[in-house]
Design a protein around this motif. Structure first.
Motif, PDB file in Angstrom:
ATOM      1  N   PRO A  21      13.984   2.490  -6.682  1.00  0.00           N
ATOM      2  CA  PRO A  21      13.545   3.680  -7.430  1.00  0.00           C
ATOM      3  C   PRO A  21      13.536   3.439  -8.940  1.00  0.00           C
ATOM      4  CG  PRO A  21      15.705   4.033  -6.436  1.00  0.00           C
ATOM      5  CD  PRO A  21      15.206   2.738  -5.916  1.00  0.00           C
ATOM      6  N   PHE A  22      12.628   4.126  -9.647  1.00  0.00           N
ATOM      7  CA  PHE A  22      12.429   3.894 -11.079  1.00  0.00           C
ATOM      8  C   PHE A  22      13.688   4.115 -11.923  1.00  0.00           C
ATOM      9  CE2 PHE A  22      11.321   5.717 -15.265  1.00  0.00           C
ATOM     10  CZ  PHE A  22      10.825   4.576 -15.859  1.00  0.00           C
ATOM     11  N   PRO A  23      14.475   5.211 -11.716  1.00  0.00           N
ATOM     12  CA  PRO A  23      15.691   5.396 -12.539  1.00  0.00           C
ATOM     13  C   PRO A  23      16.669   4.220 -12.467  1.00  0.00           C
ATOM     14  CG  PRO A  23      15.233   7.374 -11.275  1.00  0.00           C
ATOM     15  CD  PRO A  23      14.288   6.341 -10.792  1.00  0.00           C
ATOM     16  N   LYS A  37       0.815  -1.218   0.000  1.00  0.00           N
ATOM     17  CA  LYS A  37       0.000   0.000   0.000  1.00  0.00           C
ATOM     18  C   LYS A  37       0.851   1.273   0.000  1.00  0.00           C
ATOM     19  CE  LYS A  37      -4.159   2.006   0.576  1.00  0.00           C
ATOM     20  NZ  LYS A  37      -5.212   1.914  -0.454  1.00  0.00           N
ATOM     21  N   TYR A  38       1.983   1.244   0.710  1.00  0.00           N
ATOM     22  CA  TYR A  38       2.809   2.452   0.825  1.00  0.00           C
ATOM     23  C   TYR A  38       3.497   2.834  -0.489  1.00  0.00           C
ATOM     24  CZ  TYR A  38       6.709  -0.873   1.382  1.00  0.00           C
ATOM     25  OH  TYR A  38       7.609  -1.877   1.192  1.00  0.00           O
ATOM     26  N   ARG A  39       3.501   1.921  -1.486  1.00  0.00           N
ATOM     27  CA  ARG A  39       4.118   2.216  -2.785  1.00  0.00           C
ATOM     28  C   ARG A  39       3.127   2.832  -3.773  1.00  0.00           C
ATOM     29  NH1 ARG A  39       9.109   2.884  -3.850  1.00  0.00           N
ATOM     30  NH2 ARG A  39       9.105   1.809  -5.837  1.00  0.00           N
ATOM     31  N   GLU A  40       1.859   2.965  -3.383  1.00  0.00           N
ATOM     32  CA  GLU A  40       0.795   3.392  -4.301  1.00  0.00           C
ATOM     33  C   GLU A  40       1.037   4.794  -4.860  1.00  0.00           C
ATOM     34  OE1 GLU A  40      -3.941   4.164  -3.961  1.00  0.00           O
ATOM     35  OE2 GLU A  40      -3.206   2.346  -2.979  1.00  0.00           O
ATOM     36  N   ASN A  41       1.341   5.751  -3.981  1.00  0.00           N
ATOM     37  CA  ASN A  41       1.524   7.144  -4.424  1.00  0.00           C
ATOM     38  C   ASN A  41       2.727   7.292  -5.354  1.00  0.00           C
ATOM     39  OD1 ASN A  41      -0.662   8.066  -2.918  1.00  0.00           O
ATOM     40  ND2 ASN A  41       0.577   8.344  -1.082  1.00  0.00           N
ATOM     41  N   TYR A  42       3.807   6.589  -5.022  1.00  0.00           N
ATOM     42  CA  TYR A  42       5.022   6.684  -5.851  1.00  0.00           C
ATOM     43  C   TYR A  42       4.780   6.085  -7.239  1.00  0.00           C
ATOM     44  CZ  TYR A  42       9.824   6.057  -7.456  1.00  0.00           C
ATOM     45  OH  TYR A  42      10.978   6.100  -8.197  1.00  0.00           O
ATOM     46  N   LEU A  43       4.097   4.930  -7.285  1.00  0.00           N
ATOM     47  CA  LEU A  43       3.828   4.271  -8.566  1.00  0.00           C
ATOM     48  C   LEU A  43       2.891   5.098  -9.445  1.00  0.00           C
ATOM     49  CD1 LEU A  43       3.446   0.587  -7.340  1.00  0.00           C
ATOM     50  CD2 LEU A  43       5.309   1.485  -8.721  1.00  0.00           C
ATOM     51  N   MET A  63      19.601  -3.272  -2.506  1.00  0.00           N
ATOM     52  CA  MET A  63      18.565  -2.533  -1.769  1.00  0.00           C
ATOM     53  C   MET A  63      17.937  -3.456  -0.736  1.00  0.00           C
ATOM     54  SD  MET A  63      16.674   0.352  -1.767  1.00  0.00           S
ATOM     55  CE  MET A  63      15.138   0.883  -1.062  1.00  0.00           C
ATOM     56  N   VAL A  64      18.059  -3.080   0.543  1.00  0.00           N
ATOM     57  CA  VAL A  64      17.478  -3.873   1.648  1.00  0.00           C
ATOM     58  C   VAL A  64      16.149  -3.246   2.028  1.00  0.00           C
ATOM     59  CG1 VAL A  64      17.838  -4.745   3.980  1.00  0.00           C
ATOM     60  CG2 VAL A  64      19.797  -4.441   2.467  1.00  0.00           C
ATOM     61  N   GLN A  65      15.076  -4.024   1.901  1.00  0.00           N
ATOM     62  CA  GLN A  65      13.742  -3.501   2.198  1.00  0.00           C
ATOM     63  C   GLN A  65      12.876  -4.599   2.794  1.00  0.00           C
ATOM     64  OE1 GLN A  65      12.513  -0.433   2.037  1.00  0.00           O
ATOM     65  NE2 GLN A  65      10.418  -0.972   2.510  1.00  0.00           N
ATOM     66  N   ILE A 114       8.792  -4.742 -12.883  1.00  0.00           N
ATOM     67  CA  ILE A 114       7.671  -4.502 -11.959  1.00  0.00           C
ATOM     68  C   ILE A 114       7.936  -5.130 -10.594  1.00  0.00           C
ATOM     69  CG2 ILE A 114       5.929  -4.078 -13.737  1.00  0.00           C
ATOM     70  CD1 ILE A 114       4.980  -6.996 -13.365  1.00  0.00           C
ATOM     71  N   LYS A 115       8.701  -6.221 -10.580  1.00  0.00           N
ATOM     72  CA  LYS A 115       9.075  -6.833  -9.291  1.00  0.00           C
ATOM     73  C   LYS A 115       9.952  -5.886  -8.489  1.00  0.00           C
ATOM     74  CE  LYS A 115       8.964 -11.859  -9.858  1.00  0.00           C
ATOM     75  NZ  LYS A 115       9.798 -13.073  -9.929  1.00  0.00           N
ATOM     76  N   LEU A 116      10.917  -5.255  -9.148  1.00  0.00           N
ATOM     77  CA  LEU A 116      11.828  -4.319  -8.472  1.00  0.00           C
ATOM     78  C   LEU A 116      11.092  -3.074  -7.996  1.00  0.00           C
ATOM     79  CD1 LEU A 116      14.832  -4.639 -10.922  1.00  0.00           C
ATOM     80  CD2 LEU A 116      14.865  -5.371  -8.550  1.00  0.00           C
ATOM     81  N   LEU A 117      10.140  -2.597  -8.803  1.00  0.00           N
ATOM     82  CA  LEU A 117       9.349  -1.419  -8.401  1.00  0.00           C
ATOM     83  C   LEU A 117       8.498  -1.731  -7.172  1.00  0.00           C
ATOM     84  CD1 LEU A 117       8.177  -0.127 -11.891  1.00  0.00           C
ATOM     85  CD2 LEU A 117       9.758   1.040 -10.368  1.00  0.00           C
TER      86      LEU A 117
END
Length: 347
Positions: A133-135, A71-77, A189-191, A125-128
């Motif tokens: 980050p997109f770049p 859910k927290y990735r919604e605004n960025y996507l 990237m650790v998430q 899309i898996k990485l996003l």
């Protein structure tokens, strides 16, 4: 007759020369022909770009992949999705963002010519979804760049221990993670419960080993030290075809011995331990059981008052400590002077 004899002699000489040349060659290359088109300058491992000319026809069936995102990735996507569609349209891939279901989908279209690009789009899309980050994530569409998403959530059960070891992988101010990136030439990237990495296959293999060993209580500094030594050794052309085991450090596992708890053996008795008295039994002994409810309430109030008095006295004592003057140390010289004055007065 003379001509036949000349031909025979020529054939025999050719056979002898050919046998000499064959015998001079090693057995492995005995029947190998020369390849003038194959030179040392040619790089056989080079990945040549796949163009539309290689596959002018479109695919007969549609292939698609979908992944869920938190859910927290919604605004960025939502913000970067136009850039994602533009990057994938150039390669003939269609994409869809479903905010209701919380998923991203990629699919092939009539314009798709590269059969492998759909797998690259799936990785994008898996990485996003894993907070890359997109770049940085767009670089996965290039040839020679691959990704690996390492799941680390199910390695350790204890949550506190897992958080500590994950933080150990990042290091103070991200210094350990940066060192791993420089040595493996991969983006890491650790998430949450995953570690996303991007780079060459060789680098990804090293990153996976470091991450899994870190969560199994092997500090990343050991691997970093080993990679640094390997990088220096690779620069030396003399050691190119030699074994590097003698140069690499060999770390021994140290088991810290903990003090064993001394278990005191109790003396064996055939009789069971005495039964603990009940609450009613204690009330009967003290005589509280026969008191009236008003008398019980009065007794409880007295107990509370006594406790309050004790607490007030303790607080007073603590407050008075601040007003007690500290003991001053008298210097030794003054004492000697006082002794001298006293001796003079006596005289």
């Amino acid at each position: 007759f003379g001509k036949k004899k000349i031909y025979k002699m020529a054939e025999e000489s050719n056979a002898n020369t050919s046998s000499d040349t064959i015998s001079s060659k090693p057995k492995s290359k005995k029947y190998r022909k020369e390849k003038p088109w194959d030179n040392e300058d040619i790089d056989h491992w080079k990945i040549e770009p796949f163009t539309r000319e290689d596959n002018p026809h479109s695919f007969t069936e549609e292939s698609s992949f979908a992944t869920l995102f938190p859910k927290y990735r919604e605004n960025y996507l939502k913000e970067i999705w136009p850039h994602v569609t533009k990057a994938l349209e150039n390669l003939g891939i269609g994409c869809l963002l479903d905010l209701v279901e919380g998923s991203m989908t990629v699919k092939t279209t009539r314009k798709t010519f590269d059969p492998y690009i759909i797998l690259k789009a799936r990785d994008l899309i898996k990485l996003l979804a894993r907070s890359v980050p997109f770049p940085q994530a767009v670089k996965i569409l290039d040839d020679g760049v691959s990704c690996d998403i390492i799941k680390i959530g199910n390695i350790i059960r204890n949550k506190e221990r897992f958080v500590k070891r994950r933080q150990r992988l990042i290091g103070p101010n991200g210094s350990t993670l940066k060192a791993i990136e420089l040595l493996t030439q991969c983006y890491v990237m650790v998430q949450g419960n995953t570690v996303s990495s991007m780079g060459s296959y060789k680098g990804l293999k090293e990153v996976r080993k470091i991450v899994i060993d870190c969560l199994k209580n092997v500090h990343p500094i050991y691997h970093i030290k080993e990679l640094m030594i390997k990088r220096e050794l690779s620069k030396d052309p003399k050691l190119k075809n030699e074994s590097w085991d003698r140069f690499l450090p060999h770390f021994k596992k140290q088991n810290v011995k903990r003090p064993k708890k001394q278990i005191k053996k109790k003396e064996y008795t055939p009789f069971p331990p005495p039964q603990t008295p009940r609450k009613i039994d204690l009330q009967l002994e003290s005589g509280e059981y026969f008191l009236k409810p008003k008398e019980k309430a009065a007794r409880e109030m007295e107990k509370k008052k006594e406790k309050r008095k004790e607490n007030t006295l303790k607080r007073k004592a603590e407050r008075e400590k601040a007003f007690i003057p500290p003991v001053e140390d008298v210097p030794k010289k003054k004492k000697r002077k006082a002794k001298a004055e006293s001796s003079q007065s006596v005289e």
